[in-house]
Scaffold this motif. Structure first.
Motif, PDB file in Angstrom:
ATOM      1  N   GLY A  16       3.642  -1.383   3.564  1.00  0.00           N
ATOM      2  CA  GLY A  16       3.862  -0.426   2.483  1.00  0.00           C
ATOM      3  C   GLY A  16       4.595   0.822   2.893  1.00  0.00           C
ATOM      4  N   TYR A  17       4.162   1.954   2.318  1.00  0.00           N
ATOM      5  CA  TYR A  17       4.864   3.224   2.487  1.00  0.00           C
ATOM      6  C   TYR A  17       3.874   4.374   2.581  1.00  0.00           C
ATOM      7  CZ  TYR A  17       8.722   0.382   0.857  1.00  0.00           C
ATOM      8  OH  TYR A  17       9.649  -0.622   0.734  1.00  0.00           O
ATOM      9  N   GLY A  18       4.260   5.410   3.333  1.00  0.00           N
ATOM     10  CA  GLY A  18       3.478   6.633   3.423  1.00  0.00           C
ATOM     11  C   GLY A  18       4.246   7.791   2.821  1.00  0.00           C
ATOM     12  N   PHE A  19       3.518   8.724   2.217  1.00  0.00           N
ATOM     13  CA  PHE A  19       4.167   9.873   1.572  1.00  0.00           C
ATOM     14  C   PHE A  19       3.144  10.997   1.418  1.00  0.00           C
ATOM     15  CE2 PHE A  19       5.423  12.370  -2.143  1.00  0.00           C
ATOM     16  CZ  PHE A  19       6.768  12.599  -1.886  1.00  0.00           C
TER      17      PHE A  19
ATOM     18  N   SER B 218      -4.565   6.647  -1.932  1.00  0.00           N
ATOM     19  CA  SER B 218      -3.963   5.335  -1.693  1.00  0.00           C
ATOM     20  C   SER B 218      -3.896   4.542  -2.992  1.00  0.00           C
ATOM     21  CB  SER B 218      -4.795   4.575  -0.656  1.00  0.00           C
ATOM     22  OG  SER B 218      -4.227   3.324  -0.364  1.00  0.00           O
ATOM     23  N   PHE B 219      -2.794   3.788  -3.156  1.00  0.00           N
ATOM     24  CA  PHE B 219      -2.622   2.871  -4.280  1.00  0.00           C
ATOM     25  C   PHE B 219      -2.268   1.496  -3.743  1.00  0.00           C
ATOM     26  CE2 PHE B 219      -1.552   6.934  -6.304  1.00  0.00           C
ATOM     27  CZ  PHE B 219      -2.259   6.851  -7.499  1.00  0.00           C
ATOM     28  N   SER B 220      -2.711   0.456  -4.425  1.00  0.00           N
ATOM     29  CA  SER B 220      -2.250  -0.901  -4.184  1.00  0.00           C
ATOM     30  C   SER B 220      -1.346  -1.243  -5.357  1.00  0.00           C
ATOM     31  CB  SER B 220      -3.436  -1.874  -4.122  1.00  0.00           C
ATOM     32  OG  SER B 220      -2.961  -3.200  -3.990  1.00  0.00           O
ATOM     33  N   THR B 221      -0.083  -1.539  -5.057  1.00  0.00           N
ATOM     34  CA  THR B 221       0.883  -1.717  -6.137  1.00  0.00           C
ATOM     35  C   THR B 221       1.969  -2.689  -5.717  1.00  0.00           C
ATOM     36  OG1 THR B 221       2.261  -0.528  -7.727  1.00  0.00           O
ATOM     37  CG2 THR B 221       2.264   0.307  -5.453  1.00  0.00           C
TER      38      THR B 221
ATOM     39  N   ARG C 143       0.867  -1.184   0.000  1.00  0.00           N
ATOM     40  CA  ARG C 143       0.000   0.000   0.000  1.00  0.00           C
ATOM     41  C   ARG C 143       0.896   1.224   0.000  1.00  0.00           C
ATOM     42  NH1 ARG C 143      -2.909   2.665   4.830  1.00  0.00           N
ATOM     43  NH2 ARG C 143      -4.506   3.930   3.821  1.00  0.00           N
ATOM     44  N   LEU C 144       0.705   2.102  -0.970  1.00  0.00           N
ATOM     45  CA  LEU C 144       1.380   3.397  -1.028  1.00  0.00           C
ATOM     46  C   LEU C 144       0.292   4.428  -0.822  1.00  0.00           C
ATOM     47  CD1 LEU C 144       3.918   5.128  -1.662  1.00  0.00           C
ATOM     48  CD2 LEU C 144       3.188   5.074  -4.061  1.00  0.00           C
ATOM     49  N   HIS C 145       0.425   5.248   0.218  1.00  0.00           N
ATOM     50  CA  HIS C 145      -0.645   6.186   0.526  1.00  0.00           C
ATOM     51  C   HIS C 145      -0.081   7.451   1.159  1.00  0.00           C
ATOM     52  CE1 HIS C 145      -0.964   5.985   4.983  1.00  0.00           C
ATOM     53  NE2 HIS C 145      -0.162   4.970   4.759  1.00  0.00           N
ATOM     54  N   GLY C 146      -0.927   8.441   1.253  1.00  0.00           N
ATOM     55  CA  GLY C 146      -0.536   9.695   1.888  1.00  0.00           C
ATOM     56  C   GLY C 146      -1.644  10.712   1.764  1.00  0.00           C
TER      57      GLY C 146
ATOM     58  N   LEU D  40      -6.220  14.893  -7.821  1.00  0.00           N
ATOM     59  CA  LEU D  40      -6.149  13.619  -8.514  1.00  0.00           C
ATOM     60  C   LEU D  40      -4.678  13.306  -8.715  1.00  0.00           C
ATOM     61  CD1 LEU D  40      -8.155  11.600 -10.103  1.00  0.00           C
ATOM     62  CD2 LEU D  40      -7.102  12.632 -12.098  1.00  0.00           C
ATOM     63  N   LEU D  41      -4.283  12.071  -8.430  1.00  0.00           N
ATOM     64  CA  LEU D  41      -2.892  11.665  -8.566  1.00  0.00           C
ATOM     65  C   LEU D  41      -2.778  10.519  -9.556  1.00  0.00           C
ATOM     66  CD1 LEU D  41      -3.490  12.395  -5.364  1.00  0.00           C
ATOM     67  CD2 LEU D  41      -1.046  12.101  -5.293  1.00  0.00           C
ATOM     68  N   GLU D  42      -1.734  10.560 -10.368  1.00  0.00           N
ATOM     69  CA  GLU D  42      -1.409   9.453 -11.263  1.00  0.00           C
ATOM     70  C   GLU D  42      -0.050   8.908 -10.872  1.00  0.00           C
ATOM     71  OE1 GLU D  42      -3.930  10.642 -15.243  1.00  0.00           O
ATOM     72  OE2 GLU D  42      -1.749  10.804 -15.314  1.00  0.00           O
ATOM     73  N   LEU D  43       0.038   7.596 -10.797  1.00  0.00           N
ATOM     74  CA  LEU D  43       1.260   6.904 -10.409  1.00  0.00           C
ATOM     75  C   LEU D  43       1.772   6.114 -11.596  1.00  0.00           C
ATOM     76  CD1 LEU D  43       2.884   6.245  -7.720  1.00  0.00           C
ATOM     77  CD2 LEU D  43       1.673   4.066  -7.788  1.00  0.00           C
ATOM     78  N   TRP D  44       3.059   6.259 -11.873  1.00  0.00           N
ATOM     79  CA  TRP D  44       3.734   5.506 -12.937  1.00  0.00           C
ATOM     80  C   TRP D  44       4.941   4.844 -12.292  1.00  0.00           C
ATOM     81  CZ3 TRP D  44       1.792   6.110 -17.970  1.00  0.00           C
ATOM     82  CH2 TRP D  44       0.865   7.140 -18.138  1.00  0.00           C
TER      83      TRP D  44
END
Length: 185
Positions: free
Chosen positions: A165-168, A97-100, A39-42, A56-60
């Motif tokens: 996961g990670y927080g940011f 939050s993203f699940s990655t 989980r990457l979230h913040g 809105l966030l986009e993750l690459w």
């Protein structure tokens, strides 16, 4: 000779994201609970530290092996294929939050990172940044981008390890402003 026309005035980005850009399972680059899922979230915060509820966030990102996916169809979520791209909206508390999967380094001598794009009301253009993993000072210090920044600014690009996961947090301006990157054509 005719005079040139004046330029089109600038416009801000959003806040129309909730109407058309989010899509089903957009934040799930892999299904939550899948093998290797993290989980990457913040939060997205403004200069006063207040949450931005309509960003809105986009993750690459590359895969765990460091390979950047170049397959079409990243909007499709089939329930098991890692896509390398996702989109998440913030909630009323500015949380996202993203699940990655944990990314691998995309090139020798670079630290693993997520590329993050932020769209929010009041911005004239999207903001681009990176989220580095806290893999140790030696790994981070060897990264070309991080080593080009003053030490006190590097910390704004490094996530915090958490169980699972990670927080940011993305800080749009002010004393703790996240380092944002210029896009080159």
């Amino acid at each position: 000779m005719t005079e040139p026309l004046p330029g089109t005035p600038g416009q801000t980005v959003g806040p129309f994201f909730g109407l058309s850009l989010p899509y089903e399972r957009g934040p799930d680059l892999v299904p939550p609970g899948a093998a290797g899922a993290i989980r990457l979230h913040g939060r997205v915060l403004d200069g006063a530290g207040d949450p931005v509820p309509d960003a809105l966030l986009e993750l690459w990102q590359p895969g765990p092996d460091g390979a950047v996916l170049r397959e079409p169809g990243s909007l499709n979520r089939d329930g098991w294929t890692f896509t390398g791209w996702g989109r998440a909206a913030t909630d009323n508390a500015g949380h996202w939050s993203f699940s990655t999967l944990r990314p691998g380094p995309s090139r020798p001598g670079t630290a693993p990172f997520f590329a993050l794009t932020v769209f929010a009301r009041g911005l004239l253009d999207r903001l681009r940044t990176r989220i580095y993993l806290p893999d140790g000072e030696d790994v981070l210090a060897a990264d070309p981008l991080l080593s080009s920044l003053p030490a006190e600014r590097r910390a704004t690009l490094v996530a915090t390890a958490e169980p699972g996961g990670y927080g940011f947090d993305v800080v749009l301006q002010g004393e703790r402003e996240t380092v944002f990157l210029e896009a080159r054509p």
